[in-house]
Design an enzyme around this catalytic site. Structure first.
Site, PDB file in Angstrom:
ATOM      1  N   PHE A 190       0.848  -1.187   0.000  1.00  0.00           N
ATOM      2  CA  PHE A 190       0.000   0.000   0.000  1.00  0.00           C
ATOM      3  C   PHE A 190       0.883   1.236   0.000  1.00  0.00           C
ATOM      4  O   PHE A 190       2.044   1.194   0.433  1.00  0.00           O
ATOM      5  CB  PHE A 190      -0.932   0.009   1.222  1.00  0.00           C
ATOM      6  CG  PHE A 190      -2.386  -0.162   0.860  1.00  0.00           C
ATOM      7  CD1 PHE A 190      -2.851  -1.346   0.332  1.00  0.00           C
ATOM      8  CD2 PHE A 190      -3.287   0.874   1.046  1.00  0.00           C
ATOM      9  CE1 PHE A 190      -4.187  -1.508  -0.004  1.00  0.00           C
ATOM     10  CE2 PHE A 190      -4.621   0.730   0.716  1.00  0.00           C
ATOM     11  CZ  PHE A 190      -5.070  -0.464   0.186  1.00  0.00           C
ATOM     12  N   GLN A 192      -7.883  14.586   3.436  1.00  0.00           N
ATOM     13  CA  GLN A 192      -7.196  13.768   2.437  1.00  0.00           C
ATOM     14  C   GLN A 192      -8.065  13.570   1.197  1.00  0.00           C
ATOM     15  O   GLN A 192      -9.255  13.263   1.297  1.00  0.00           O
ATOM     16  CB  GLN A 192      -6.871  12.394   3.019  1.00  0.00           C
ATOM     17  CG  GLN A 192      -6.144  11.489   2.044  1.00  0.00           C
ATOM     18  CD  GLN A 192      -5.677  10.203   2.698  1.00  0.00           C
ATOM     19  OE1 GLN A 192      -6.433   9.247   2.791  1.00  0.00           O
ATOM     20  NE2 GLN A 192      -4.440  10.188   3.163  1.00  0.00           N
ATOM     21  N   HIS A 237      -8.280  11.147  -1.986  1.00  0.00           N
ATOM     22  CA  HIS A 237      -7.826   9.847  -2.475  1.00  0.00           C
ATOM     23  C   HIS A 237      -7.590   9.934  -3.979  1.00  0.00           C
ATOM     24  O   HIS A 237      -8.385  10.544  -4.692  1.00  0.00           O
ATOM     25  CB  HIS A 237      -8.886   8.787  -2.168  1.00  0.00           C
ATOM     26  CG  HIS A 237      -8.397   7.382  -2.268  1.00  0.00           C
ATOM     27  ND1 HIS A 237      -8.099   6.778  -3.471  1.00  0.00           N
ATOM     28  CD2 HIS A 237      -8.160   6.441  -1.314  1.00  0.00           C
ATOM     29  CE1 HIS A 237      -7.701   5.532  -3.245  1.00  0.00           C
ATOM     30  NE2 HIS A 237      -7.720   5.306  -1.956  1.00  0.00           N
ATOM     31  N   LEU A 265     -15.063   5.050  -4.381  1.00  0.00           N
ATOM     32  CA  LEU A 265     -13.690   4.592  -4.196  1.00  0.00           C
ATOM     33  C   LEU A 265     -13.339   3.401  -5.076  1.00  0.00           C
ATOM     34  O   LEU A 265     -14.049   2.402  -5.118  1.00  0.00           O
ATOM     35  CB  LEU A 265     -13.481   4.212  -2.725  1.00  0.00           C
ATOM     36  CG  LEU A 265     -12.058   3.843  -2.331  1.00  0.00           C
ATOM     37  CD1 LEU A 265     -11.131   5.036  -2.496  1.00  0.00           C
ATOM     38  CD2 LEU A 265     -12.024   3.349  -0.888  1.00  0.00           C
ATOM     39  N   GLU A 313      -7.151   1.651  -3.091  1.00  0.00           N
ATOM     40  CA  GLU A 313      -5.707   1.712  -3.298  1.00  0.00           C
ATOM     41  C   GLU A 313      -5.138   0.317  -3.557  1.00  0.00           C
ATOM     42  O   GLU A 313      -4.038   0.183  -4.092  1.00  0.00           O
ATOM     43  CB  GLU A 313      -5.026   2.345  -2.087  1.00  0.00           C
ATOM     44  CG  GLU A 313      -3.572   2.676  -2.305  1.00  0.00           C
ATOM     45  CD  GLU A 313      -3.045   3.636  -1.258  1.00  0.00           C
ATOM     46  OE1 GLU A 313      -1.913   3.436  -0.803  1.00  0.00           O
ATOM     47  OE2 GLU A 313      -3.768   4.589  -0.906  1.00  0.00           O
ATOM     48  N   ARG A 325      -0.904   9.166  -0.485  1.00  0.00           N
ATOM     49  CA  ARG A 325      -2.066   9.653  -1.212  1.00  0.00           C
ATOM     50  C   ARG A 325      -2.022  11.139  -1.522  1.00  0.00           C
ATOM     51  O   ARG A 325      -2.467  11.567  -2.594  1.00  0.00           O
ATOM     52  CB  ARG A 325      -3.335   9.325  -0.405  1.00  0.00           C
ATOM     53  CG  ARG A 325      -3.635   7.840  -0.394  1.00  0.00           C
ATOM     54  CD  ARG A 325      -4.772   7.518   0.537  1.00  0.00           C
ATOM     55  NE  ARG A 325      -5.065   6.079   0.480  1.00  0.00           N
ATOM     56  CZ  ARG A 325      -5.931   5.475   1.273  1.00  0.00           C
ATOM     57  NH1 ARG A 325      -6.583   6.174   2.189  1.00  0.00           N
ATOM     58  NH2 ARG A 325      -6.156   4.188   1.161  1.00  0.00           N
ATOM     59  N   HIS A 372     -11.722  12.178   0.737  1.00  0.00           N
ATOM     60  CA  HIS A 372     -11.772  10.810   1.240  1.00  0.00           C
ATOM     61  C   HIS A 372     -11.742  10.690   2.758  1.00  0.00           C
ATOM     62  O   HIS A 372     -12.537   9.955   3.339  1.00  0.00           O
ATOM     63  CB  HIS A 372     -10.597  10.028   0.649  1.00  0.00           C
ATOM     64  CG  HIS A 372     -10.520   8.596   1.057  1.00  0.00           C
ATOM     65  ND1 HIS A 372     -11.507   7.680   0.745  1.00  0.00           N
ATOM     66  CD2 HIS A 372      -9.580   7.902   1.758  1.00  0.00           C
ATOM     67  CE1 HIS A 372     -11.175   6.494   1.230  1.00  0.00           C
ATOM     68  NE2 HIS A 372     -10.012   6.607   1.859  1.00  0.00           N
ATOM     69  N   ARG A 386      -2.802  10.682   6.041  1.00  0.00           N
ATOM     70  CA  ARG A 386      -2.928   9.288   6.488  1.00  0.00           C
ATOM     71  C   ARG A 386      -2.400   8.335   5.431  1.00  0.00           C
ATOM     72  O   ARG A 386      -2.666   8.510   4.243  1.00  0.00           O
ATOM     73  CB  ARG A 386      -4.398   8.957   6.783  1.00  0.00           C
ATOM     74  CG  ARG A 386      -4.599   7.493   7.142  1.00  0.00           C
ATOM     75  CD  ARG A 386      -6.035   7.201   7.525  1.00  0.00           C
ATOM     76  NE  ARG A 386      -6.976   7.269   6.430  1.00  0.00           N
ATOM     77  CZ  ARG A 386      -7.146   6.318   5.498  1.00  0.00           C
ATOM     78  NH1 ARG A 386      -6.369   5.239   5.500  1.00  0.00           N
ATOM     79  NH2 ARG A 386      -8.059   6.461   4.564  1.00  0.00           N
TER      80      ARG A 386
END
Length: 598
Positions: free
Chosen positions: A141, A254, A256, A266, A269, A300, A367, A409
């Site tokens: 990730f 954030q 995304h 979404l 990821e 991100r 996000h 994050r």
């Protein structure tokens, strides 16, 4: 709205996602007999269930195949082999990902508790994907130096939420499904309960408790393009703020990198963790220009900004040039069906594209909320910069700001944070209640104030609809307080939010009924959006630097000398938020700030 009797529980938890469910489950396990959870939607529709890609923990079950590079294939770690990952590496990656705004003690606690939490999920029956020898499968990730995303295909949040919810039920937790929290009762910095609306009947109740926890989720619905569920309207942060509780670091939102084009839904990821590419209109893998080492698996904030630059410089895709291509075709049918079945269905259903055969149009999408209600590492809510508590009030998950994410994050740390700190909250609440906490008396009738509020909302006959105001708010927040910010745009956002707040006071709610009045709920949610949006804008306007997800084009550098600190916002009547600042918890010997490069 009729008067009703007061409802009493030992513990009331608002929000039934992972943080709330863990807190309820653990408090009940620890012997608190009367635990109740309020959820404005069915508990299993809580937004934790929408998380797809994984939950982070340094289990060391897989590692990159030697000699294949950072994006090469993975293999099982043989028993007794040199570990590919460590808790300390997870800690460092999280601190670096946070752009050094994360509180390092809290980050260490989260990363060290991670392994136990994931194995506890397994013990409780969570159906993780598996390696060939039966261990929990892991994938890469963004921003993580090793494959530590433990996953269940691309349904990870869904299976974790079901596991926690059924365990809460097993331990006798009472759920109030489709009850909406309207107010937090705090007198003399002691929390005494909440006021809640039974959506089915329209009745408004005072609910007293020895301890209250907010696990109400994030505030992404303040933006036009968002991956957040319709329920994610920041109710908890707005209610706490109105009750005199400060909010921390709200300017850090954030975006995304991979929301479905125009929808924002979404595309996990995990798509990039499994090896997907990002392409511009020339079908170039443009991340090579921005993060040559990590490519698509950079953090991100960096990837979203890179996409937006490609779009702004004319290399976007689709008719309006506002999209980017996500390319999964090279992964092959078998891998997509095994590892990414949900994202394939979403792409087919919402944009009519099958990722097995075609490029998927995506764009950055609001996000995750790094800011929220400030707490200590045991989820006790903090009343001011001195660290004084709001007695009996706790917060966990995305609604809280224990600051494990700082300015940005890392993916898979959200399910982890909700689980770790939901669990810690459960232990802390159980200790507080079993240690002799009293049911505090109330001054007056808190529900009466909310009944008057609702009557006034339903009685308005203004020319504007609440929904039109909410849409204008989302547009200005997206255009003026989005991925890239500057003083002129932020001042415009501030003026717009203040004007919309004034217009809201006369806007009408069309449905005047009591039972299941979703129009009324939407109006209350819109008021919450307007309440905390001014805090986001004020913090962003004042913070004259770029750090993590907060990117000022007029102040493009990080400024540790002036801004290595948390923003704390108190409600200050009609004047908007009063801002103060708080030091970041840093181990200067072990993890001193450094340049953040990928």
């Amino acid at each position: 709205m009729s008067n009703t009797t007061t409802i009493i529980h030992d513990v009331i938890i608002v929000g039934a996602g992972l943080a709330g469910s863990w807190a309820a489950m653990v408090a009940a396990q620890q012997g608190v007999k009367d635990v109740a959870v309020l959820s404005k939607i069915h508990p299993l529709r809580s937004h934790s269930g929408a998380a797809q890609g994984g939950i982070a923990a340094a289990l060391n079950n897989v590692r990159p195949v030697a000699g294949t590079g950072p994006r090469g294939p993975l293999e099982q770690v043989p028993p007794g082999a040199e570990p590919a990952d460590s808790i300390d590496l997870h800690v460092f990656d999280t601190i670096k990902g946070s752009d050094w705004l994360g509180d390092q003690t809290a980050i260490e606690i989260m990363c060290r508790d991670a392994v136990d939490v994931v194995y506890e999920y397994e013990r409780l029956g969570c159906v993780f994907s598996r390696t060939q020898d039966g261990r929990i499968a892991q994938r890469r990730f963004g921003g993580h130096s090793a494959p530590r995303a433990n996953f269940a295909a691309d349904w990870t949040g869904h299976v974790l939420l079901h596991t926690a919810h059924e365990q809460a039920l097993r331990h006798g937790v009472k759920f109030y499904s489709e009850w909406y929290c309207l107010d937090l009762i705090i007198e003399d910095t002691i929390c005494r309960g909440v006021v809640a609306l039974d959506v089915l009947t329209g009745a408004i109740h005072t609910m007293r408790a020895k301890a209250v926890l907010f696990g109400t989720g994030g505030y992404g619905r303040a933006f036009k393009i968002t991956s957040n569920a319709f329920a994610n309207t920041g109710d908890g942060v707005a209610i706490a703020y109105n009750a005199g509780v400060p909010l921390m670091d709200m300017e850090f939102v954030q975006f995304h990198p991979t929301g479905l084009y125009k929808h924002g839904i979404l595309m996990s990821e995990a798509c990039r963790g499994e090896g997907g590419y990002l392409l511009n209109a020339q079908q170039e893998r443009f991340m090579e220009k921005y993060a040559p080492d990590k490519m698509e698996l950079a953090p991100r904030d960096l990837v979203s900004r890179s996409e937006q630059r490609e779009i702004d410089e004319g290399r976007g895709v689709e008719a309006d040039g506002q999209g980017i291509w996500l390319d999964l075709r090279h992964l092959g049918r078998e891998k997509i069906l095994a590892r990414l079945p949900q994202v394939r269905e979403l792409a087919i259903d919402f944009v009519g594209v099958d990722p097995i055969d075609d490029l998927v149009p995506i764009q950055p999408t609001a996000h995750y909320s790094m800011g929220g209600i400030p707490t200590d590492v045991d989820c006790q809510v903090i009343a001011d910069a001195s660290g004084a508590p709001v007695v009996g009030f706790y917060a966990a998950g995305e609604a809280a700001c224990v600051s494990v994410h700082g300015a940005n994050r890392l993916g898979t740390n959200s399910l982890l944070e909700a689980s770790v700190f939901g669990r810690r909250a459960g232990f802390a609440i159980a200790e507080f209640v079993k240690g002799g906490a009293k049911l505090q008396p109330l001054g007056g009738d808190p529900a009466a104030r909310q009944r008057q509020r609702v009557r006034e909302m339903l009685g308005r006959e203004g020319g504007e609809l609440v929904e039109d105001i909410a849409q204008e708010l989302k547009t200005t927040m997206t255009n003026n307080c989005g991925i890239f910010r500057d003083e002129a745009r932020l001042r415009q956002a501030w003026e717009d939010v203040r004007a919309l707040q004034a217009r809201f006071r006369t806007a009408r709610v069309m449905d005047k009924s009591s039972r299941f009045n979703t129009d009324l709920l939407a109006a209350i949610e819109a008021e919450h959006l307007l309440t905390f949006s001014e805090v986001i804008v004020a913090g962003a306007l004042t913070r004259t630097e770029s750090r993590g997800a907060h990117s000022r084009t007029d102040f493009p550098k990080r400024d540790d000398k002036n801004w290595l600190k948390h923003t704390v916002a108190h409600k200050n009547g009609a004047d908007g938020p009063q801002l103060s600042y708080k030091d970041v918890d840093i181990d200067w010997q072990k993890y001193p700030p450094q340049e953040r490069k990928y």
